[in-house]
Design a protein around this motif. Structure first.
Motif, mmCIF file in Angstrom:
data_model
loop_
_atom_site.group_PDB
_atom_site.id
_atom_site.type_symbol
_atom_site.label_atom_id
_atom_site.label_comp_id
_atom_site.label_asym_id
_atom_site.label_seq_id
_atom_site.Cartn_x
_atom_site.Cartn_y
_atom_site.Cartn_z
ATOM 1 N N GLY A 111 0.809 -1.210 0.000
ATOM 2 C CA GLY A 111 0.000 0.000 0.000
ATOM 3 C C GLY A 111 0.842 1.260 0.000
ATOM 4 N N VAL A 112 1.905 1.265 0.801
ATOM 5 C CA VAL A 112 2.789 2.433 0.852
ATOM 6 C C VAL A 112 3.465 2.645 -0.501
ATOM 7 C CG1 VAL A 112 4.926 3.342 1.846
ATOM 8 C CG2 VAL A 112 3.176 2.363 3.333
ATOM 9 N N LEU A 113 3.953 1.553 -1.110
ATOM 10 C CA LEU A 113 4.586 1.681 -2.424
ATOM 11 C C LEU A 113 3.590 2.180 -3.468
ATOM 12 C CD1 LEU A 113 6.794 -1.553 -2.503
ATOM 13 C CD2 LEU A 113 7.548 0.805 -2.183
ATOM 14 N N ALA A 114 2.330 1.712 -3.388
ATOM 15 C CA ALA A 114 1.313 2.180 -4.328
ATOM 16 C C ALA A 114 1.026 3.662 -4.117
ATOM 17 C CB ALA A 114 0.033 1.364 -4.165
ATOM 18 N N GLY A 115 0.942 4.091 -2.850
ATOM 19 C CA GLY A 115 0.697 5.504 -2.568
ATOM 20 C C GLY A 115 1.812 6.389 -3.088
ATOM 21 N N LEU A 116 3.045 5.970 -2.862
ATOM 22 C CA LEU A 116 4.174 6.743 -3.377
ATOM 23 C C LEU A 116 4.248 6.668 -4.900
ATOM 24 C CD1 LEU A 116 6.907 5.777 -0.746
ATOM 25 C CD2 LEU A 116 5.628 7.926 -0.906
ATOM 26 N N GLY A 117 3.895 5.502 -5.460
ATOM 27 C CA GLY A 117 3.884 5.369 -6.912
ATOM 28 C C GLY A 117 2.863 6.289 -7.548
ATOM 29 N N GLY A 118 1.687 6.419 -6.933
ATOM 30 C CA GLY A 118 0.677 7.330 -7.445
ATOM 31 C C GLY A 118 1.144 8.774 -7.417
ATOM 32 N N ALA A 119 1.770 9.163 -6.302
ATOM 33 C CA ALA A 119 2.290 10.532 -6.204
ATOM 34 C C ALA A 119 3.370 10.775 -7.253
ATOM 35 C CB ALA A 119 2.847 10.771 -4.806
ATOM 36 N N ALA A 120 4.233 9.774 -7.476
ATOM 37 C CA ALA A 120 5.337 9.941 -8.428
ATOM 38 C C ALA A 120 4.842 9.997 -9.864
ATOM 39 C CB ALA A 120 6.339 8.798 -8.266
ATOM 40 N N THR A 121 3.892 9.103 -10.236
ATOM 41 C CA THR A 121 3.418 9.093 -11.622
ATOM 42 C C THR A 121 2.669 10.377 -11.964
ATOM 43 O OG1 THR A 121 1.455 7.851 -10.935
ATOM 44 C CG2 THR A 121 3.294 6.591 -11.835
ATOM 45 N N MET A 122 1.823 10.839 -11.056
ATOM 46 C CA MET A 122 1.100 12.074 -11.356
ATOM 47 C C MET A 122 2.045 13.271 -11.339
ATOM 48 S SD MET A 122 -2.493 13.475 -9.836
ATOM 49 C CE MET A 122 -3.396 14.770 -10.724
ATOM 50 N N ALA A 123 3.037 13.266 -10.447
ATOM 51 C CA ALA A 123 4.010 14.361 -10.428
ATOM 52 C C ALA A 123 4.781 14.416 -11.741
ATOM 53 C CB ALA A 123 4.973 14.186 -9.256
ATOM 54 N N LEU A 124 5.188 13.247 -12.257
ATOM 55 C CA LEU A 124 5.896 13.219 -13.537
ATOM 56 C C LEU A 124 4.970 13.659 -14.663
ATOM 57 C CD1 LEU A 124 8.389 12.600 -15.205
ATOM 58 C CD2 LEU A 124 7.689 10.190 -15.262
ATOM 59 N N GLY A 125 3.712 13.222 -14.618
ATOM 60 C CA GLY A 125 2.767 13.641 -15.639
ATOM 61 C C GLY A 125 2.538 15.142 -15.630
ATOM 62 N N VAL A 126 2.397 15.719 -14.444
ATOM 63 C CA VAL A 126 2.211 17.170 -14.330
ATOM 64 C C VAL A 126 3.437 17.905 -14.872
ATOM 65 C CG1 VAL A 126 2.098 19.058 -12.650
ATOM 66 C CG2 VAL A 126 0.560 17.102 -12.434
ATOM 67 N N THR A 127 4.630 17.413 -14.529
ATOM 68 C CA THR A 127 5.857 18.076 -14.960
ATOM 69 C C THR A 127 6.041 17.996 -16.474
ATOM 70 O OG1 THR A 127 6.869 17.485 -12.834
ATOM 71 C CG2 THR A 127 8.343 18.224 -14.589
ATOM 72 N N LEU A 128 5.769 16.826 -17.063
ATOM 73 C CA LEU A 128 5.887 16.694 -18.515
ATOM 74 C C LEU A 128 4.819 17.511 -19.236
ATOM 75 C CD1 LEU A 128 6.735 12.900 -18.965
ATOM 76 C CD2 LEU A 128 8.270 14.862 -19.236
ATOM 77 N N THR A 129 3.631 17.613 -18.632
ATOM 78 C CA THR A 129 2.602 18.471 -19.217
ATOM 79 C C THR A 129 3.102 19.909 -19.294
ATOM 80 O OG1 THR A 129 0.846 17.051 -18.321
ATOM 81 C CG2 THR A 129 0.217 19.262 -19.000
ATOM 82 N N LYS A 130 3.782 20.344 -18.246
ATOM 83 C CA LYS A 130 4.332 21.700 -18.241
ATOM 84 C C LYS A 130 5.456 21.833 -19.259
ATOM 85 C CE LYS A 130 4.651 25.899 -16.698
ATOM 86 N NZ LYS A 130 3.543 26.866 -16.850
ATOM 87 N N ARG A 131 6.303 20.830 -19.364
ATOM 88 C CA ARG A 131 7.441 20.910 -20.287
ATOM 89 C C ARG A 131 6.989 20.936 -21.743
ATOM 90 N NH1 ARG A 131 12.817 16.968 -20.677
ATOM 91 N NH2 ARG A 131 13.639 17.924 -22.569
ATOM 92 N N TRP A 132 6.045 20.072 -22.098
ATOM 93 C CA TRP A 132 5.623 19.984 -23.492
ATOM 94 C C TRP A 132 4.589 21.057 -23.842
ATOM 95 C CZ3 TRP A 132 4.927 13.989 -22.975
ATOM 96 C CH2 TRP A 132 6.181 13.384 -23.089
#
Length: 290
Positions: A145-166
């Motif tokens: 559960g902890v890994l899933a919670g951190l994975g969710g935060a990481a994937t959305m953070a990367l998605g938000v950052t790439l959205t800003k970059r592109w």
């Protein structure tokens, strides 16, 4: 200044609406089918946006839209639901609140922005605030559960950052841009949902209202405003607005479910709100010696 404030307020609408997801899911939707709810939140909204705008990606934007859709929606939802099933809600929400810290790091690594101790510090304050609001004495930790919670935060953070970059391609409005990502994320969720949950559940009247709320308001409208905000506002400022989601979830728990908030939770609210407000301001100018 007023234009920035209005864009920030509109962007904040998205996490505010997402904060109602917990009470809608528990009170209106069939139990045991959170992935199906996520699928209905994404795919119909994306298809409606495509039908209204009649705008499809071109060139490199086919794979970029797919990548963004999978990160922001397709992978984020499964991580979110696994964390919610294996962890107390407060622990899952606190792990999700680390997203602004991840975005602050990615802004340096991916966007080549200068490191900001100001924003990182307020992001940490926001995590503490959310933890005080939602963590209770029954908080427990499950490794998956902890890994899933951190994975969710990481994937959305990367998605938000790439959205800003592109950014957003010229001539493409925020509705079409959101539609691309919602459709890509929804298509990714189709096999995941049916492998994880099997056949769709029976749907009654309250469930229809719940799915419409999640799909039209929490999906289509919220993501149009969210992706619009990412492309027009500082990415670290937008990420911190995500702290509104667990805070609104706590408020709806009080209003709808009769839960209570004590002094510790109110202190957490104050800290999280302070972090949100401070993160919308520019970094303070360094003081000159002498």
């Amino acid at each position: 200044m007023n234009d920035t404030l209005s864009r920030t307020a509109l962007t904040a609408f998205a996490p505010v609406v997402w904060g109602t997801t917990y009470v809608v899911t528990t009170e209106l939707l069939p139990a045991g089918h959170p992935m199906f709810a996520g699928l209905l939140r994404a795919l119909p909204a994306g298809l409606i946006a495509l039908a209204v705008t009649r705008t499809l990606p071109r060139g490199a934007w086919w794979w970029r839209a797919a990548v963004l859709g999978v990160l922001n929606i397709g992978m984020f939802f499964p991580f979110l639901f696994v964390a919610a099933e294996r962890l107390p809600g407060g622990v899952a929400a606190t792990l999700g609140a680390v997203q602004p810290l991840v975005v602050a790091v990615l802004a340096v690594a991916v966007l080549r922005q200068s490191a900001s101790a100001w924003r990182f510090a307020w992001g940490a304050v926001g995590v503490v605030g959310v933890a005080l609001v939602v963590l209770g004495p029954a908080a427990g930790f499950d490794v998956v559960g902890v890994l899933a919670g951190l994975g969710g935060a990481a994937t959305m953070a990367l998605g938000v950052t790439l959205t800003k970059r592109w950014g957003r391609p010229g001539g493409v409005g925020p509705t079409a841009f959101a539609g691309w990502q919602l459709t890509a994320g929804g298509l990714f969720l189709v096999p995941v949902t049916f492998l994880a949950e099997g056949a769709p559940p029976a749907v009654d009247g309250p469930a229809v209202f719940g799915y419409l709320w999640l799909g039209l308001v929490g999906g289509l409208l919220a993501y149009v405003l969210w992706f619009r905000g990412i492309t027009t506002l500082p990415v670290t400022s937008v990420a911190v607005l995500g702290l509104l989601s667990p805070m609104v979830a706590a408020v709806t728990g009080v209003v709808v479910l009769g839960q209570t908030l004590g002094p510790v939770q109110l202190t957490g609210f104050a800290l999280a709100l302070a972090a949100i407000v401070a993160s919308q301001r520019p970094d303070p100018a360094p003081r000159l010696a002498g």
